[in-house]
Every structure is written in C-alpha cells, then in structure tokens.
Design an enzyme around this catalytic site. Structure first.
Site, mmCIF file in Angstrom:
data_model
loop_
_atom_site.group_PDB
_atom_site.id
_atom_site.type_symbol
_atom_site.label_atom_id
_atom_site.label_comp_id
_atom_site.label_asym_id
_atom_site.label_seq_id
_atom_site.Cartn_x
_atom_site.Cartn_y
_atom_site.Cartn_z
ATOM 1 N N ASP A 145 -25.263 -10.804 -64.821
ATOM 2 C CA ASP A 145 -26.019 -10.644 -63.588
ATOM 3 C C ASP A 145 -27.288 -11.485 -63.626
ATOM 4 O OD1 ASP A 145 -27.251 -9.220 -61.197
ATOM 5 O OD2 ASP A 145 -25.411 -8.074 -61.509
ATOM 6 N N SER A 191 -26.387 -9.437 -55.823
ATOM 7 C CA SER A 191 -25.345 -8.799 -56.620
ATOM 8 C C SER A 191 -24.257 -8.179 -55.759
ATOM 9 C CB SER A 191 -25.959 -7.727 -57.523
ATOM 10 O OG SER A 191 -26.875 -8.310 -58.420
ATOM 11 N N ARG A 220 -32.449 2.964 -56.406
ATOM 12 C CA ARG A 220 -30.998 2.917 -56.217
ATOM 13 C C ARG A 220 -30.285 3.605 -57.369
ATOM 14 N NH1 ARG A 220 -29.635 -3.515 -57.047
ATOM 15 N NH2 ARG A 220 -30.428 -3.738 -59.163
ATOM 16 N N ALA A 226 -27.019 -2.456 -48.923
ATOM 17 C CA ALA A 226 -26.759 -1.029 -49.073
ATOM 18 C C ALA A 226 -27.486 -0.360 -50.224
ATOM 19 C CB ALA A 226 -25.251 -0.807 -49.249
ATOM 20 N N ASP A 227 -27.533 -1.003 -51.384
ATOM 21 C CA ASP A 227 -27.816 -0.255 -52.609
ATOM 22 C C ASP A 227 -29.141 0.493 -52.594
ATOM 23 O OD1 ASP A 227 -29.167 -2.689 -52.720
ATOM 24 O OD2 ASP A 227 -28.969 -2.894 -54.880
ATOM 25 N N ARG A 228 -30.178 -0.083 -52.018
ATOM 26 C CA ARG A 228 -31.496 0.552 -52.047
ATOM 27 C C ARG A 228 -31.799 1.370 -50.790
ATOM 28 N NH1 ARG A 228 -34.330 -0.727 -56.524
ATOM 29 N NH2 ARG A 228 -33.696 -2.595 -57.692
ATOM 30 N N LYS A 253 -26.058 -1.272 -62.481
ATOM 31 C CA LYS A 253 -25.060 -2.229 -61.985
ATOM 32 C C LYS A 253 -23.644 -1.655 -62.005
ATOM 33 C CE LYS A 253 -27.902 -5.679 -61.273
ATOM 34 N NZ LYS A 253 -28.114 -6.327 -59.951
ATOM 35 N N HIS A 257 -25.098 -14.492 -59.350
ATOM 36 C CA HIS A 257 -26.153 -15.242 -58.654
ATOM 37 C C HIS A 257 -27.166 -15.678 -59.692
ATOM 38 C CE1 HIS A 257 -28.898 -11.831 -59.149
ATOM 39 N NE2 HIS A 257 -27.923 -11.051 -58.707
ATOM 40 N N HIS A 297 -34.184 -13.940 -56.617
ATOM 41 C CA HIS A 297 -32.973 -14.686 -56.943
ATOM 42 C C HIS A 297 -33.191 -16.155 -56.606
ATOM 43 C CE1 HIS A 297 -30.461 -10.755 -56.261
ATOM 44 N NE2 HIS A 297 -31.251 -10.699 -57.320
#
Length: 602
Positions: free
Chosen positions: A33, A121, A253, A328-330, A402, A513, A542
């Site tokens: 990652d 990610s 998250r 979505a994740d956070r 992750k 990434h 990133h």
C-alpha cells in the site's frame, strides 16, 4: 442501478483452461500500500530504505530467474548483490522488464475523472479485483451533479422532506484533493439544494492537510464562507456550524478509535466543543496560530456560536443530514452513529430523529446508509467471484486499517464470502492509540506470517495480503518513520516469497497507489519547498506516480513474461493476469492480461 453494458446475468461463470499455464499452483499476491515508483531522491523513502528483497525483484535479469528456480538450496529474496554477481559471472546489472514493470494507479486508469486525480486504496483495490474500469467516487458524483439527476433520485427526495421545517446539515472534508471529497461538488450541492427548497443550511467542515497542502484550510474556508454569503443574499440561512481536523475529528475508519467520531458528534450534533468562535475562518486561523505544532489534519473540534454564545447549528429532530464525502472508508463510522439507534460505541447523549443520506452508499453489504444521493458503481463479476465459481481456494489477510481493501473493495464493494467453503479472510488487529510513525513496523510481519502459514498449509490456491506501512506511515510525513516502515514491508515480503519458494508457487507483488516514494512538497521546478526556518515541508498525500508489479517464483512457467504491447496498462489489468496464473483464460470483458507465455525451446 444502471448496469455496465455487456454484464448480462446469463453470461456463464466457467473459465476455459489456459493452454500453457497449469492449475493448482499457489499464487501469493502482495499489495504494497502506498508504494509508488519515482527517481532516487533523499525524500524517496522507498529508495532510501533498506529493501533488498524488493530491490531484487526489479534488478535480477530475467534469464537468471529460471536458473534460480533450479538452485533449490537458495531462496529467492535472500540474495545479496555480490552473490548474484558471482552466479552470473560477467552478467551486468540491468532491469528485468520481462518480470518487473510499472502500471498506472491513478486517474482514468482506475475510473477517476482525470489523470490529475490521485489514486487511493479503495479505487485501487476495486480495480485490482474487478479487472474492469468503473466510474468511481468523484466521477459518479460529477455525472450526477452535472446532469441534475442527483436531485431526481430517491435519496435527495428523502432528505428534501425536511426542508420546509428543518435544517439541511452537510458534513464532510473541505478539500479539493479529490480523494475523499471535492469542494466544487460541495458548492454545486449547496446551490442545487437551495434551488430545490433548502431554506436553512449548516455545513460542518473537516480540514484536510493530508491530500492537499497543510494550511490550505484557510483558503478553503474563505471560499466556502463567500459562497454561503451569496446564498444569504438570496434569503437562505446558510452558515458553517462546526469543524475540526480530519484525523482528530469524525473521519476514523474500521472502528479503530470511536473517540474520533465522538469529538465530531459532540460538535455537530450536540453543539459542544472545547473551542468556540464567531466564524469558522477565525477558528481555523486562531487554532493554527496559537499552537506552532498545529496542522490541518489534527485541528481540535470547534463550534461556531452566535452573539449570545449559542451554537448556530446543532443537529436536532426533524433535520436532514448529508455526509458529502464520496469515499466510503472514513464515513462508515459516522454513518453508523447517525443511523443505528442501538449503537453503543460511545455515549451520544441524544439520538436525533433525522433524515440522513450519504453522498454514496458506503457499505453495500450493510446497506449503509440506507439512503444515498448517488448510486454506487455496480461492480459485477469480480475476479474473486470468478475464482470461487471455478474452485479456486482463497485466503486474504491484512491488519485492521487495510483489511477491507483485500476483502470488501477487492470484491467489488461487497462484504462477506462468495463461497465460504473456499474462502477464508483473517484480520490482524491494528495498534490503537499509537500514531503510525511511533510504531512504523505496524503488523507487517504478523500479516506476512499468517500468509506464510496459509501458503504452507496447502489449503489455498491464492493467498493475498495488503502490507500498509508505506501508506499509513507515509501519511504522517515522518521521513525516518516511513523509511523504517518500508524496511518492515520488505521484511514481510521476504517471508511470503520464501514460503512461495518452498512450495514451488508463484508470486505477484504490486501496489495500489503511490505515497512513500515522494515525501516532500515541491515547487513547480521540482525543488523541495522549505519553511522560513529552512526545514523542508513534508508531503503527506498520495501521488500520481505509477506502481510496480513483479512476477516470479519456481511455479511460474519459464516462458511467462510481461507483454510489451500494453504501455498504458493499469491496476485493472492485474485481475486477468492473476486468473491466467491460476491456469485459466480471463473473461473477455476484462482488461487484457499483462503476461504472455512463449514456448521454451529444449
């Protein structure tokens, strides 16, 4: 939901056998990652770190791979440079394009609107697992806003019921980074909501400094306050109501730290925070000025108050709430707090009866939230589902931060198993309450050891993992810690490759990434930007850099090499490659495989 053209349900699941690649070889898949490729540089932590295993994947000449597989007393990844030179005689060091190359991991290659959009990610693992390029997050929202369809959908009509008597609250990241949200989308939503009946609007901002430059929060707040002032001129009561830094307020998250969500809840719902200001602009400026170590990511929570000291925008019964992040994740944890009446993760004090919608649906399996403004991409027929239908046994593992990426996102935004008899997912709990730069090794070795055990068990045909260090530690901006994290990732890869060597399997090492390969802010000429004291300013976001992919292992057919006719290949090409390595032809609608298999002369 609109289906992708050609994704008919009647299409068969059976995959044809590959003519030149056999089945039942264990395939180890490692996703590093945040591991991009960039020129050597003091701020390229991947270059600076001691990473002999991953260096070997890039530098070993392809002609050596076949001879190495014959030397079983050696294990790939343990070679020192001098040992390889001795084996090769006069063979000079060179690149290994047959077994190592770069692929795109950002922009249109992963379904984002433009090639100026950084990968992340979530979309990266979607592409890795799907084998197809779907319109993603920001692009989906752009299309819905540009067409006006966002205001015609069930989600908007649901929250619109609160406009006559209640307040519309918008909660999300105030940024133009394009990873979690974009300010131009917020601006369009504000305009559209006011034109469709919203009379009272409150915005609860989260400052960034991670996907954009630290300190840019001031400019973003100024822009937003100007937009809200224009709405006020049109008779709309529109204000910023609260705020705080994304890593300290709201945007946790994977249920790593519910206190982060509680700080946001207290400010957004209860109107309570340790800092009160008459405006958000004053709040951001003063909180940054008062503490020399303050940064946008970790600004403490604040509320905006009126002349009498009362908060201007707590969320109450009858209001409407939209979380405007598209990633979505956070947002999942806040979505649970807003939607689940029986949530017991923290004391909410009160649970307002509201109409809540996400910009997107953040978890398709949990149907969370139950209302959303933009329909998610329907990612059909992912590689995981094809492999399950064709008897391939799969093990997936990562640590908490992750874990969802090698399961939920890899499987097309779908929780759970395709076939519980063939699959096993294992989560290693991440450290809680410890900053990643304080513990940069994270759980890399533990994840690798679980993968090793799965490989050696003989129970699985694909073993895939995510090693998070380069991304999670890289986001802290701590160079020394990120270098240590990259070294730990390399150690983890060695454990996995050693196991693959032991069972005669195949490995695929890639990334989702870039991040750790460029850790400094640069001016237009590429030179590091320094502050007034001469210190370089760390880059925490990133990047737009490509990522590597390497294949190898004793089970790889000697004639299998990377194709030379796909210079613009991206992450979506990996799925067909993996299906080939399992001994099957990939579905025709997938992006092309990266490999070719040439006959090997005897």
């Amino acid at each position: 939901m609109a289906r992708r053209p050609g994704a008919e349900e009647e299409r068969p699941w059976g995959l044809a056998e590959h003519g030149r690649l056999g089945k039942r070889k264990v395939v180890g898949v490692v996703v590093l990652d945040g591991w991009g490729e960039a020129p050597p540089d003091p701020f390229n932590c991947i270059h600076v770190a001691d990473t002999p295993t991953l260096d070997a994947l890039k530098k070993v000449p392809a002609s050596l791979f076949s001879s190495l597989t014959l030397l079983h007393r050696f294990r790939f990844g343990s070679y020192m440079r001098m040992e390889i030179l001795c084996l090769c005689g006069c063979m000079a060091w060179q690149g290994a394009p047959e077994r190592w190359r770069l692929i795109k991991a950002h922009g249109t290659a992963v379904g984002l609107p433009t090639d100026d959009d950084m990968g992340n990610s979530e979309v990266g693992h979607n592409a890795l697992g799907a084998g197809q390029i779907y319109a993603q997050g920001a692009k989906l929202v752009d299309l819905a806003l540009d067409s006006g369809k966002i205001y015609e959908g069930e989600g908007f009509k649901y929250i619109q019921q609160s406009f006559d008597t209640g307040t519309l609250h918008l909660i999300g990241l105030l940024s133009d980074g394009g990873v979690h949200s974009r300010i131009d989308q917020l601006q369009l939503l504000l305009k559209g909501a006011s034109e469709h009946g919203a009379k009272r609007i409150r915005v609860h901002i989260l400052t960034d400094g991670r996907d954009v430059l630290d300190g840019s929060s001031v400019t973003f707040v100024e822009t937003l306050e100007n937009d809200l002032a224009k709405l006020q001129e049109k008779g709309v009561d529109a204000r910023i109501a609260s705020g705080g830094g994304r890593m300290y307020v709201t945007m946790d998250r994977y249920e790593n730290d519910w206190q982060v969500v509680k700080r946001g809840w207290d400010a957004q719902v209860l109107g309570e925070a340790p800092h009160k200001f008459p405006s958000a602009l004053e709040a951001v400026k003063k909180l940054r000025d008062d503490d020399p170590k303050a940064n946008d990511q970790y600004l403490p929570p604040f509320v905006v108050v009126d002349e009498s000291g009362k908060p201007v925008g707590p969320i109450v019964d009858g209001d409407a709430v939209v979380t405007f992040n598209f990633r979505a994740d956070r947002m999942v944890m806040l979505a649970k707090a807003l939607e689940y009446e029986d949530l017991d993760k923290f004391d909410r004090v009160r649970f307002p009866r509201i109409r809540y919608a996400g910009m997107l649906q953040y978890d398709g399996e949990l149907k969370l939230p139950s209302h959303y403004l933009v329909a998610p991409p329907e990612i059909e027929r992912t590689s995981g589902e094809y492999l399950a239908h064709n008897g391939v046994r799969t093990y997936a593992c990562s640590e908490t931060v992750k874990f969802g990426h090698v399961t939920f996102f890899w499987n097309g935004n779908r929780s759970g198993y395709f076939n519980p008899n063939l699959e096993r997912y294992e989560e290693i709990p991440s450290d809680t309450g410890i900053p990643f730069n304080v513990q940069p090794r994270m759980k890399a070795v533990e994840v690798a050891e679980k993968a090793r055990d799965a490989i050696l068990s003989g129970k699985f045909d694909q073993v895939r993992v995510n090693i998070p260090n380069a991304d999670m530690v890289g986001h802290t901006g701590d160079l020394e810690a990120t270098i240590a994290g990259c070294k730990a990732a390399d150690e983890a890869v060695k454990i996995i490759l050693d196991a693959i060597e032991q069972v005669g399997g195949i490995f695929v090492v890639t990334a989702d990434h870039g991040n750790a390969e460029d850790m400094v802010k640069r001016d237009k000429s590429g030179k590091p930007i320094r502050d007034k004291d001469g210190n370089v300013q760390p880059l925490t976001s990133h990047t737009l850099n490509p990522v590597p992919i390497a294949i190898g292992g004793p089970g790889l057919a000697p004639g299998a090499t990377f194709r030379e006719d796909l210079p613009d290949a991206g992450l979506a090409n990996v799925a067909a490659t993996l299906i080939n390595l399992h001994g099957f032809e990939a579905p025709r609608h997938y992006e092309p495989t990266l490999i070719q298999v040439s006959p090997v002369p005897f």
